[in-house]
Structures are given as structure tokens and as C-alpha cells.
Design a protein around this motif. Structure first.
Motif, PDB file in Angstrom:
ATOM      1  N   ARG A  10       0.883  -1.038   0.000  1.00 45.43           N
ATOM      2  CA  ARG A  10       0.000   0.000   0.000  1.00 45.43           C
ATOM      3  C   ARG A  10       0.935   1.100   0.000  1.00 45.43           C
ATOM      4  NH1 ARG A  10      -3.379  -2.308   0.361  1.00 45.43           N
ATOM      5  NH2 ARG A  10      -5.032  -2.488   0.596  1.00 45.43           N
ATOM      6  N   ALA A  63      -6.024  -0.637   8.724  1.00 47.98           N
ATOM      7  CA  ALA A  63      -6.794  -0.284   7.532  1.00 47.98           C
ATOM      8  C   ALA A  63      -7.841  -1.323   7.143  1.00 47.98           C
ATOM      9  CB  ALA A  63      -5.849  -0.046   6.360  1.00 47.98           C
ATOM     10  N   GLU A  65      -7.395  -4.506   6.326  1.00 47.02           N
ATOM     11  CA  GLU A  65      -6.916  -5.314   5.212  1.00 47.02           C
ATOM     12  C   GLU A  65      -6.451  -6.677   5.731  1.00 47.02           C
ATOM     13  OE1 GLU A  65      -3.530  -3.752   3.189  1.00 47.02           O
ATOM     14  OE2 GLU A  65      -3.508  -5.358   1.714  1.00 47.02           O
ATOM     15  N   THR A 101      -8.978   3.216   9.632  1.00 47.08           N
ATOM     16  CA  THR A 101      -8.923   4.330   8.696  1.00 47.08           C
ATOM     17  C   THR A 101      -8.524   3.814   7.321  1.00 47.08           C
ATOM     18  OG1 THR A 101      -8.061   6.582   8.373  1.00 47.08           O
ATOM     19  CG2 THR A 101      -6.485   4.910   9.108  1.00 47.08           C
ATOM     20  N   ASP A 102      -8.698   4.627   6.293  1.00 43.67           N
ATOM     21  CA  ASP A 102      -8.239   4.260   4.953  1.00 43.67           C
ATOM     22  C   ASP A 102      -6.723   4.105   4.965  1.00 43.67           C
ATOM     23  OD1 ASP A 102     -10.805   4.416   3.943  1.00 43.67           O
ATOM     24  OD2 ASP A 102     -10.576   6.487   3.268  1.00 43.67           O
ATOM     25  N   LYS A 104      -4.512   5.044   2.887  1.00 47.16           N
ATOM     26  CA  LYS A 104      -3.783   6.267   2.510  1.00 47.16           C
ATOM     27  C   LYS A 104      -3.768   7.297   3.635  1.00 47.16           C
ATOM     28  CE  LYS A 104      -7.773   8.485   0.286  1.00 47.16           C
ATOM     29  NZ  LYS A 104      -8.323   8.978  -0.993  1.00 47.16           N
ATOM     30  N   SER A 105      -4.638   7.128   4.647  1.00 43.22           N
ATOM     31  CA  SER A 105      -4.694   8.064   5.764  1.00 43.22           C
ATOM     32  C   SER A 105      -3.905   7.596   6.980  1.00 43.22           C
ATOM     33  CB  SER A 105      -6.155   8.293   6.175  1.00 43.22           C
ATOM     34  OG  SER A 105      -6.887   8.879   5.122  1.00 43.22           O
ATOM     35  N   SER A 194     -10.327   0.208  -4.710  1.00 46.77           N
ATOM     36  CA  SER A 194     -10.277   0.656  -3.316  1.00 46.77           C
ATOM     37  C   SER A 194     -10.006  -0.465  -2.333  1.00 46.77           C
ATOM     38  CB  SER A 194     -11.605   1.336  -2.938  1.00 46.77           C
ATOM     39  OG  SER A 194     -11.801   2.497  -3.708  1.00 46.77           O
ATOM     40  N   LYS A 195     -10.570  -1.642  -2.569  1.00 45.66           N
ATOM     41  CA  LYS A 195     -10.471  -2.735  -1.603  1.00 45.66           C
ATOM     42  C   LYS A 195     -10.111  -4.035  -2.305  1.00 45.66           C
ATOM     43  CE  LYS A 195     -14.709  -2.360  -0.057  1.00 45.66           C
ATOM     44  NZ  LYS A 195     -15.231  -1.259  -0.864  1.00 45.66           N
TER      45      LYS A 195
END
Length: 305
Positions: A10, A63, A65, A101-102, A104-105, A194-195
């Protein structure tokens, strides 16, 4: 989890993405008052380990994942939280308090003091090392492709994708986009998703011809979508500027939290230096002796641009 070019598992935190993430992080502006002027470092990070011991918990960002860091019911699960729980317990910190959180964040959120550690199996890259500090590697994981059953395009790796008229799916802000470009896949044939589930769904629907991610992630995705008309090909090591990419990942800390990072590394080494213990802890998430990082693989080298 990295040499030059692509950003992490990521990983593509370019300047634009990073700025976008900063805007999206709640409370970022108010968090600025808790930083050292001109440094971006949270005041008091030098005493962070002592503070965490006193309060009995550490705030971790993840995230969602699998199998790296996700919620299984109400339980924080996956490779990173499992290792980190063991390590922080050894350091006298009993509880992980998670913030979802996402991806990227995660780094902007860490820098804004929303959490103390990123617990998401984040890949170690020079671009990220410019913003934060990493633990030593927790794992290595070669890349793989998920394709439709029967592998109709007869793909094997990203280089094979470059020579054919196929579309490759990658996760947004992930290193695989950079790997694909380095292999010769044009931007017009790289589709961001996105996922993980979006990747599998796009593959089944024929919107992409291959989904590139770490072999561990793709095997987990196939396992949790039993019956889907897909298969995961043998893992491979992408090359960027002639250097093989092992995709090592680790825990992430603010640059000022060196005492906490160093203590973390001491306990991590006890786990990665004991293959049986390593597999016993995270084998249920698909991590094997093959994912144990070699002792010669050092974060200081991975951070070099």
C-alpha cells in the motif's frame, strides 16, 4: 512489505495523495498544537514508551486489510496486531486500542497523533521513510497475480502482462502500481481499486484480467471467496531498476518515537529469530517460514533512496 520507485504494499504516497490524506484526517488542524514547532513531531514522543506503560494501552491505526490487520467480529486480528500485541505485552503495555482508517490516511493520521503506531503490515519504502520511521521487517511477501480460472490470458507475472493487451488491477496507493509500470504495463492498462474484494469482483466481472497484490493477500482473498471462479498464480519477485522487490513490511512510528521503536525492535527480533514461534503466532493468517524476514534484510537499507 523496498528499494526505489514504487511505494509500499500500500504504497504510492505521492505528494498529491499525501496532501489529500491530510485534508481528510479529522482533527488534523487541532493536532498541530501538540507538535514541536517546525518539526511535525508530537511533543513528548521521547517519553512515549513510559507514557504507554503508565496508561496501559497503545493506540494503533489499521486499515481493515486481511490478513495484515482487520476486525474479526469485535477482535482486532491479523499479522500485525497479533505480533504487536505480543511485543507490547512484553514491553509492559497490555492493550491495543484500534482506530480504523483508509490505508492512505494511516501515515497522515499517525503524524496527526490519532494513534501511536500503524499496525497494518505497511511496506517499508524510501518515500515513507522520509515521513516516518519503521521497525525492522516483520515479514517478506513476494507479489502474485490473481486471474480467472484457467488463466485464459496465460499470464505468469507483471512482465507477461506488459506483453499482452490486458488490464491489471491494483489497490489504490499500493506498490503494485509502481511494480506494473516498472515491468512495462502502461498507465492506461492499470486500474486502481479501493479494496481487495473490489479486485476479485472486477476480475470475475471481466473488468480486469489480473489482480496484482502480495501472494499472502491473494491467497487469503481466494480462501474467503470459496467457489469464486479465480485462481492465484505462483508468487514472483518484481524488479525495479534491476532490483528484486521482497515487499517487506513493518510497524510505523513518528520520527520522534525512536525510544519506542527501538524497544519494539528488541522484542520483534526475539520473534523473527525463532521460526517456530513466528509461525505459531501468525501461521493461521497464512504466514509461513518463507515469510520470516532474513536477518540481513535491514530497514536502514530499505529506506535508502
Amino acid at each position: 512489505m523496498m528499494q526505489r520507485a514504487p511505494l509500499s504494499r500500500r504504497g504510492l504516497l505521492t505528494r498529491t495523495v499525501a496532501l489529500g490524506g491530510l485534508v481528510a484526517v479529522p482533527g488534523l488542524l487541532t493536532a498541530c498544537s501538540r507538535t514541536e514547532p517546525g518539526s511535525g513531531s508530537v511533543a513528548g514522543d521521547g517519553d512515549l514508551l513510559a507514557k504507554l506503560r503508565d496508561q496501559g494501552f497503545v493506540r494503533v491505526g489499521f486499515a481493515g486489510e486481511a490478513p495484515y490487520g482487520y476486525k474479526d467480529g469485535n477482535e482486532l486480528a491479523g499479522e500485525a496486531p497479533t505480533l504487536h500485541r505480543e511485543i507490547f505485552k512484553a514491553l509492559g503495555i497490555k492493550e491495543l486500542r484500534p482506530t480504523l482508517t483508509d490505508f492512505k490516511s494511516l501515515i497522515p493520521g499517525l503524524m496527526a497523533d490519532r494513534f501511536d503506531v500503524v499496525s497494518a503490515g505497511m511496506a517499508i519504502t524510501p518515500e515513507r521513510c522520509a515521513k516516518v520511521i519503521f521497525s525492522e521487517p516483520e515479514f517478506v511477501s513476494p507479489t502474485a497475480l490473481m486471474v480467472r480460472k484457467g488463466n485464459p490470458a496465460q499470464l505468469s507475472d507483471l512482465a507477461s502482462c506488459a506483453g499482452k493487451d490486458v488490464t491489471v488491477g491494483v489497490l489504490t496507493a499500493a506498490v503494485e502500481a509502481g511494480y506494473a509500470r516498472a515491468a512495462g504495463v502502461g498507465d492506461g492498462r492499470i486500474k486502481s481499486l479501493s479494496k481487495q474484494q473490489d479486485g476479485l469482483d472486477a476480475l470475475v466481472a471481466g473488468r480486469i484480467d489480473a489482480f496484482a497484490l502480495t501472494g499472502i493477500s491473494l491467497r487469503w482473498l481466494a480462501r474467503t471467496n470459496e467457489g469464486a471462479d479465480v485462481e492465484v498464480l505462483d508468487p514472483f519477485l518484481p524488479e525495479v531498476d534491476g532490483r528484486k522487490q521482497y515487499s517487506p513490511g513493518g510497524a510505523v512510528f513518528r520520527k520522534s518515537a525512536t525510544t519506542l521503536r527501538d524497544a519494539f525492535n528488541g522484542e520483534l527480533k526475539k520473534i523473527t529469530g525463532d521460526t517456530d514461534r513466528y509461525v505459531d503466532l501468525i501461521g493461521k493468517y497464512g504466514f509461513t517460514a518463507n515469510e520470516v524476514p532474513p536477518a540481513t534484510l535491514r530497514t536502514v537499507d530499505l529506506c535508502k533512496a
